[in-house]
Design a protein around this motif. Structure first.
Motif, PDB file in Angstrom:
ATOM      1  N   GLU A   4      21.337  13.025  41.375  1.00 60.75           N
ATOM      2  CA  GLU A   4      21.426  14.377  40.830  1.00 60.75           C
ATOM      3  C   GLU A   4      20.091  15.111  40.943  1.00 60.75           C
ATOM      4  OE1 GLU A   4      22.905  15.720  36.758  1.00 60.75           O
ATOM      5  OE2 GLU A   4      24.381  14.246  37.422  1.00 60.75           O
ATOM      6  N   GLN A   5      20.178  16.407  41.241  1.00 60.55           N
ATOM      7  CA  GLN A   5      18.953  17.204  41.395  1.00 60.55           C
ATOM      8  C   GLN A   5      18.326  17.469  40.018  1.00 60.55           C
ATOM      9  OE1 GLN A   5      16.283  18.257  43.518  1.00 60.55           O
ATOM     10  NE2 GLN A   5      18.006  18.459  44.897  1.00 60.55           N
ATOM     11  N   LYS A   6      17.056  17.076  39.886  1.00 58.35           N
ATOM     12  CA  LYS A   6      16.360  17.325  38.621  1.00 58.35           C
ATOM     13  C   LYS A   6      15.715  18.702  38.670  1.00 58.35           C
ATOM     14  CE  LYS A   6      13.577  13.915  39.085  1.00 58.35           C
ATOM     15  NZ  LYS A   6      12.473  12.985  39.024  1.00 58.35           N
ATOM     16  N   HIS A   7      15.795  19.450  37.605  1.00 61.82           N
ATOM     17  CA  HIS A   7      15.106  20.740  37.570  1.00 61.82           C
ATOM     18  C   HIS A   7      13.880  20.597  36.676  1.00 61.82           C
ATOM     19  CE1 HIS A   7      18.430  22.222  39.749  1.00 61.82           C
ATOM     20  NE2 HIS A   7      19.282  22.149  38.760  1.00 61.82           N
ATOM     21  N   ASP A   8      12.831  20.020  37.257  1.00 64.42           N
ATOM     22  CA  ASP A   8      11.649  19.767  36.446  1.00 64.42           C
ATOM     23  C   ASP A   8      10.498  20.717  36.788  1.00 64.42           C
ATOM     24  OD1 ASP A   8      11.168  18.807  38.944  1.00 64.42           O
ATOM     25  OD2 ASP A   8      10.541  16.805  38.345  1.00 64.42           O
ATOM     26  N   GLU A   9      10.828  21.814  37.502  1.00 68.63           N
ATOM     27  CA  GLU A   9       9.786  22.802  37.823  1.00 68.63           C
ATOM     28  C   GLU A   9      10.084  24.101  37.100  1.00 68.63           C
ATOM     29  OE1 GLU A   9      10.005  22.847  42.076  1.00 68.63           O
ATOM     30  OE2 GLU A   9       8.606  21.186  42.276  1.00 68.63           O
ATOM     31  N   LEU A  10       9.145  25.029  37.188  1.00 61.81           N
ATOM     32  CA  LEU A  10       9.336  26.283  36.438  1.00 61.81           C
ATOM     33  C   LEU A  10       9.862  27.412  37.312  1.00 61.81           C
ATOM     34  CD1 LEU A  10       6.124  25.988  34.330  1.00 61.81           C
ATOM     35  CD2 LEU A  10       8.438  25.889  33.459  1.00 61.81           C
TER      36      LEU A  10
ATOM     37  N   ARG B   5       1.169  22.764  42.168  1.00 62.16           N
ATOM     38  CA  ARG B   5       2.103  23.227  41.156  1.00 62.16           C
ATOM     39  C   ARG B   5       1.370  23.768  39.933  1.00 62.16           C
ATOM     40  NH1 ARG B   5       6.449  19.934  37.689  1.00 62.16           N
ATOM     41  NH2 ARG B   5       6.476  21.616  36.195  1.00 62.16           N
ATOM     42  N   TYR B  48      16.103  29.025  32.151  1.00 66.60           N
ATOM     43  CA  TYR B  48      15.498  28.203  31.105  1.00 66.60           C
ATOM     44  C   TYR B  48      16.433  27.932  29.933  1.00 66.60           C
ATOM     45  CZ  TYR B  48      11.289  29.307  33.794  1.00 66.60           C
ATOM     46  OH  TYR B  48      10.378  29.461  34.784  1.00 66.60           O
ATOM     47  N   TYR B 163       3.886  27.113  45.316  1.00 67.84           N
ATOM     48  CA  TYR B 163       4.934  26.119  45.144  1.00 67.84           C
ATOM     49  C   TYR B 163       5.347  25.511  46.489  1.00 67.84           C
ATOM     50  CZ  TYR B 163       6.386  25.852  40.239  1.00 67.84           C
ATOM     51  OH  TYR B 163       6.461  25.564  38.903  1.00 67.84           O
TER      52      TYR B 163
END
Lengths: 10, 212
Positions: A4-10, B5, B48, B163
């Motif tokens: 699963e794709q993790k969304h750990d960036e902003l 990042r 978010y 990024y």
């Protein structure tokens, strides 16, 4: 199975 | 977490402070697109959402998310109240519905998973990639910008540009690859390329930002 794709960036 | 990042996130943070400082020092929001700010608020609110269930996962991420949502909401509030006399709906006219519609379509066509959270996440990524267009369009119509406004735009553009090496780094060193964010991030950076060029050739050499 595709990991699963993790969304750990902003 | 790598240097690119962190620098990207800091650049994003700095851009928001520059924008608030621009309004405070000139006592005006002239030259700033309200439409772009509203699009950014939509981007942050849809991306978010996870702040409610991942608050303890990373204090860094969660606090940045809160700062981005709150500061953008505050910017919009200031633009619509304290500084509203400088708003110019005659110049800020980009057809934002197309951007929201296009991002919505892409989100529904290519999410990682068909869940509300994933579709909204994908929507926010595509919308972010084009959210700057009303601002760039406004800049093109006026043909010039205050120096502090160009610093704001540079810092904001640098965030996604930084990024890109971060994604390369993560791809090679961590085996992590996020195709949606990467493609959208490259598009977003390309949209800035004209602006970056003029910023580099004029503003950094002490000249006023003026379009040829």
């Amino acid at each position: 199975k595709k990991e699963e794709q993790k969304h750990d960036e902003l | 977490m790598n240097l690119f990042r962190i620098l990207g996130d800091l650049s994003h943070l700095v851009s928001i402070f520059i924008l608030l400082q621009k309004m405070r020092s000139t006592r005006s929001c002239a030259g700033i697109s309200l439409r772009t700010q509203i699009l950014y608020l939509m981007v942050y609110c849809t991306r978010y959402l996870d702040i409610f269930w991942t608050f303890n996962a990373s204090l860094y991420n969660s606090s940045m998310k809160l700062v981005f949502i709150l500061s953008t909401a505050y910017t919009i509030y200031l633009m619509r109240t304290v500084y509203k006399t400088a708003l110019d709906p005659q110049i800020d006219t980009f057809a934002t519905y197309y951007l929201v519609g296009g991002a919505g379509l892409l989100a529904v066509l290519f999410p990682y998973k068909y869940t509300v959270y994933e579709v909204l996440w994908s929507f926010s990524i595509w919308l972010e990639s084009v959210a700057i267009l009303p601002q760039l369009f406004m800049l093109q119509r006026t043909g010039e910008a205050e120096t502090i406004t160009t610093h704001y735009l540079f810092a904001l553009g640098a965030y996604r540009a930084l990024y890109i090496p971060n994604w390369l780094y993560r791809w090679f060193l961590e085996g992590h690859f996020d195709p949606i964010a990467t493609v959208a991030g490259i598009i977003q950076t390309l949209l800035y390329s004209d602006f970056f060029y003029i910023y580099y050739t004029k503003v950094l050499k002490g000249k006023k930002f003026e379009l040829p």
